[in-house]
Write an enzyme that holds these catalytic residues in place. Structure first.
Site, PDB file in Angstrom:
ATOM      1  N   HIS A  63      59.219  17.985  60.440  1.00 28.90           N
ATOM      2  CA  HIS A  63      58.600  17.565  59.175  1.00 28.90           C
ATOM      3  C   HIS A  63      58.524  16.031  59.187  1.00 28.90           C
ATOM      4  O   HIS A  63      59.269  15.352  58.484  1.00 28.90           O
ATOM      5  CB  HIS A  63      59.472  18.067  58.016  1.00 28.90           C
ATOM      6  CG  HIS A  63      58.858  17.975  56.662  1.00 28.90           C
ATOM      7  ND1 HIS A  63      57.714  17.252  56.387  1.00 28.90           N
ATOM      8  CD2 HIS A  63      59.242  18.514  55.476  1.00 28.90           C
ATOM      9  CE1 HIS A  63      57.436  17.367  55.089  1.00 28.90           C
ATOM     10  NE2 HIS A  63      58.339  18.118  54.511  1.00 28.90           N
ATOM     11  N   ARG A  89      56.681  18.630  46.333  1.00 27.99           N
ATOM     12  CA  ARG A  89      56.597  17.199  46.618  1.00 27.99           C
ATOM     13  C   ARG A  89      55.624  16.861  47.743  1.00 27.99           C
ATOM     14  O   ARG A  89      54.835  15.924  47.627  1.00 27.99           O
ATOM     15  CB  ARG A  89      57.971  16.630  47.025  1.00 27.99           C
ATOM     16  CG  ARG A  89      58.795  16.173  45.867  1.00 27.99           C
ATOM     17  CD  ARG A  89      60.240  16.344  46.201  1.00 27.99           C
ATOM     18  NE  ARG A  89      60.490  17.759  46.363  1.00 27.99           N
ATOM     19  CZ  ARG A  89      60.834  18.564  45.357  1.00 27.99           C
ATOM     20  NH1 ARG A  89      61.013  18.090  44.171  1.00 27.99           N
ATOM     21  NH2 ARG A  89      61.001  19.863  45.550  1.00 27.99           N
ATOM     22  N   THR A  90      55.704  17.588  48.828  1.00 29.25           N
ATOM     23  CA  THR A  90      54.915  17.171  49.990  1.00 29.25           C
ATOM     24  C   THR A  90      53.420  17.245  49.670  1.00 29.25           C
ATOM     25  O   THR A  90      52.686  16.277  49.848  1.00 29.25           O
ATOM     26  CB  THR A  90      55.275  18.018  51.223  1.00 29.25           C
ATOM     27  OG1 THR A  90      56.678  17.925  51.417  1.00 29.25           O
ATOM     28  CG2 THR A  90      54.566  17.521  52.462  1.00 29.25           C
ATOM     29  N   ARG A 125      50.732  22.493  56.312  1.00 35.47           N
ATOM     30  CA  ARG A 125      52.072  23.112  56.391  1.00 35.47           C
ATOM     31  C   ARG A 125      51.888  24.577  56.747  1.00 35.47           C
ATOM     32  O   ARG A 125      51.037  25.262  56.161  1.00 35.47           O
ATOM     33  CB  ARG A 125      52.782  22.982  55.045  1.00 35.47           C
ATOM     34  CG  ARG A 125      54.049  23.808  54.984  1.00 35.47           C
ATOM     35  CD  ARG A 125      54.864  23.512  53.749  1.00 35.47           C
ATOM     36  NE  ARG A 125      55.514  22.214  53.845  1.00 35.47           N
ATOM     37  CZ  ARG A 125      56.399  21.768  52.955  1.00 35.47           C
ATOM     38  NH1 ARG A 125      56.722  22.507  51.910  1.00 35.47           N
ATOM     39  NH2 ARG A 125      56.962  20.585  53.111  1.00 35.47           N
ATOM     40  N   LYS A 176      41.493  37.320  55.692  1.00 39.23           N
ATOM     41  CA  LYS A 176      40.478  38.180  56.327  1.00 39.23           C
ATOM     42  C   LYS A 176      40.707  38.271  57.829  1.00 39.23           C
ATOM     43  O   LYS A 176      39.942  38.900  58.543  1.00 39.23           O
ATOM     44  CB  LYS A 176      39.072  37.593  56.092  1.00 39.23           C
ATOM     45  CG  LYS A 176      38.668  37.496  54.646  1.00 39.23           C
ATOM     46  CD  LYS A 176      37.243  36.941  54.581  1.00 39.23           C
ATOM     47  CE  LYS A 176      36.814  36.655  53.160  1.00 39.23           C
ATOM     48  NZ  LYS A 176      35.543  35.912  53.143  1.00 39.23           N
TER      49      LYS A 176
HETATM   50  C1  NCD Z   1      61.708  20.277  52.660  1.00 35.76           C
HETATM   51  C2  NCD Z   1      60.878  21.188  53.541  1.00 35.76           C
HETATM   52  O1  NCD Z   1      59.852  21.700  53.101  1.00 35.76           O
HETATM   53  O2  NCD Z   1      61.266  21.320  54.684  1.00 35.76           O
HETATM   54  N1  NCD Z   1      61.078  19.971  51.466  1.00 35.76           N
HETATM   55  C3  NCD Z   1      60.263  18.877  51.427  1.00 35.76           C
HETATM   56  O3  NCD Z   1      59.233  18.855  52.048  1.00 35.76           O
HETATM   57  N2  NCD Z   1      60.670  17.829  50.719  1.00 35.76           N
HETATM   58  C4  NCD Z   1      63.100  20.738  52.490  1.00 35.76           C
HETATM   59  C5  NCD Z   1      63.342  22.114  51.999  1.00 35.76           C
HETATM   60  O4  NCD Z   1      62.424  22.871  51.696  1.00 35.76           O
HETATM   61  O5  NCD Z   1      64.528  22.445  51.894  1.00 35.76           O
END
Ligand code: NCD
Length: 307
Positions: free
Chosen positions: A132, A54-55, A104, A83
């Site tokens: 997040h 999703r993100t 991320r 590398k």
């Molecule tokens: C979350 C995350 O990546 O922290 N997912 C997300 O971005 N919607 C929650 C998770 O991974 O449990």
């Protein structure tokens, strides 16, 4: 003024700026065509050193729907990180090709470090078990759209409160509103980090309690925020197996809840919400997914100075 700023954690945005982003997201939702070109010529980089559905996709969809483009990677295995390139060199490079970076990384603090080497906005799309903030914008937009605001809510955070970065960010963001209460529902081994209770709740005068059984408190909640047990952050597989099904929300438990409850989950879900709950009108986690894209459209438009 949000143009050019980084978003590393929710406190980087004032309450007023959060309202501005939510209002813009609501405007885009109502009339997407009016915003279809505002990022024409701009490029978003999505640098994902950890898995995501999703993100990452919502960031990319958001930029495309604003008329911009994106580039990046979904797996660091194909990048020069393998590398031995440092994160700071990767960021300096990508910042010279693009206008905004969503990143991320499995390491706590990675986004903050990246921001020191970037002259374009860095958006933290998750740094290890830490924060997040764009999931929080998604959560706030969902709560505001359904509940009409953020004050006077009793929020249950349930599941892996130790490693779940989404709950850390949501707790920080919601602690700034009036008469908000938290009920922290987790096994004792997965309790929320002490810095959240001491530096966030206590400092903001937020009322909170700690519980182990969801059924004992579900009836008190206005918002129930379910989370998965974060398998990838466990040191020991046996512990994960023992704790992974600590909570399963099902129709039986939903019978104990208020009619006005909303159930949120950042997703992905594993077992913690039975699929039968999806048809309950109080289940808002798929609406939340949709709000996520609009929240990110508004954020990108603001940080790039498009609006
Ligand atoms: C979350 C995350 O990546 O922290 N997912 C997300 O971005 N919607 C929650 C998770 O991974 O449990």
């Amino acid at each position: 003024m949000l143009k050019g700023r980084h978003l590393i954690e929710p406190a980087d945005l004032s309450i007023k700026e959060i309202d501005e982003i939510c209002s813009l997201a609501e405007q885009i939702l109502v009339d997407p065509a009016a915003f279809a070109d505002v990022c024409r010529g701009k490029i978003l980089a999505t640098l994902f050193f950890e898995p995501s559905t999703r993100t990452r996709l919502s960031f990319e969809a958001a930029m495309l729907r604003l008329g911009g483009s994106y580039l990046g990677f979904a797996d660091a295995a194909g990048s020069s990180t393998t590398k031995g390139e440092s994160l700071s060199d990767t960021i300096r490079t990508v910042a010279s090709y693009t206008d905004v970076i969503a990143m991320r990384n499995p390491k706590e603090g990675a986004a903050l470090l990246a921001s020191k080497y970037s002259d374009i906005p860095i958006i933290n799309a998750g740094d290890g078990g830490h924060q997040h903030p764009t999931q929080t914008l998604t959560d706030l937009l969902t709560i505001r759209s359904i509940k009409g605001g953020f004050n006077d809510l009793t929020i249950g955070l349930c599941g892996d409160l130790k490693f779940g970065r989404t709950v850390h960010s949501l707790a920080k963001a919601m602690s700034r509103y009036q008469r908000v209460k938290f009920i922290l529902i987790s096994p004792s081994e997965l309790q929320i980090p002490e810095y959240i209770t001491s530096q966030v709740f206590k400092r903001s005068g937020i009322e909170y309690s700690t519980e182990e059984r969801l059924e004992d408190v579900i009836g008190d909640l206005d918002v129930l925020y379910m989370t998965r047990v974060q398998k990838e952050r466990f040191f020991n597989e046996q512990d994960y197996i023992r704790l992974k099904d600590s909570y399963i929300l099902d129709n039986e438990k939903m019978k104990l809840a208020k009619k006005s409850l909303i159930v949120l989950h950042p997703l992905p879900r594993v077992n913690e919400i039975a699929p039968e709950v999806d048809d309950d009108p109080r289940a808002a986690y798929f609406k939340q997914v949709k709000f996520g894209m609009y929240a990110r459209m508004a954020l990108i438009a603001k940080l790039t100075g498009a609006i």
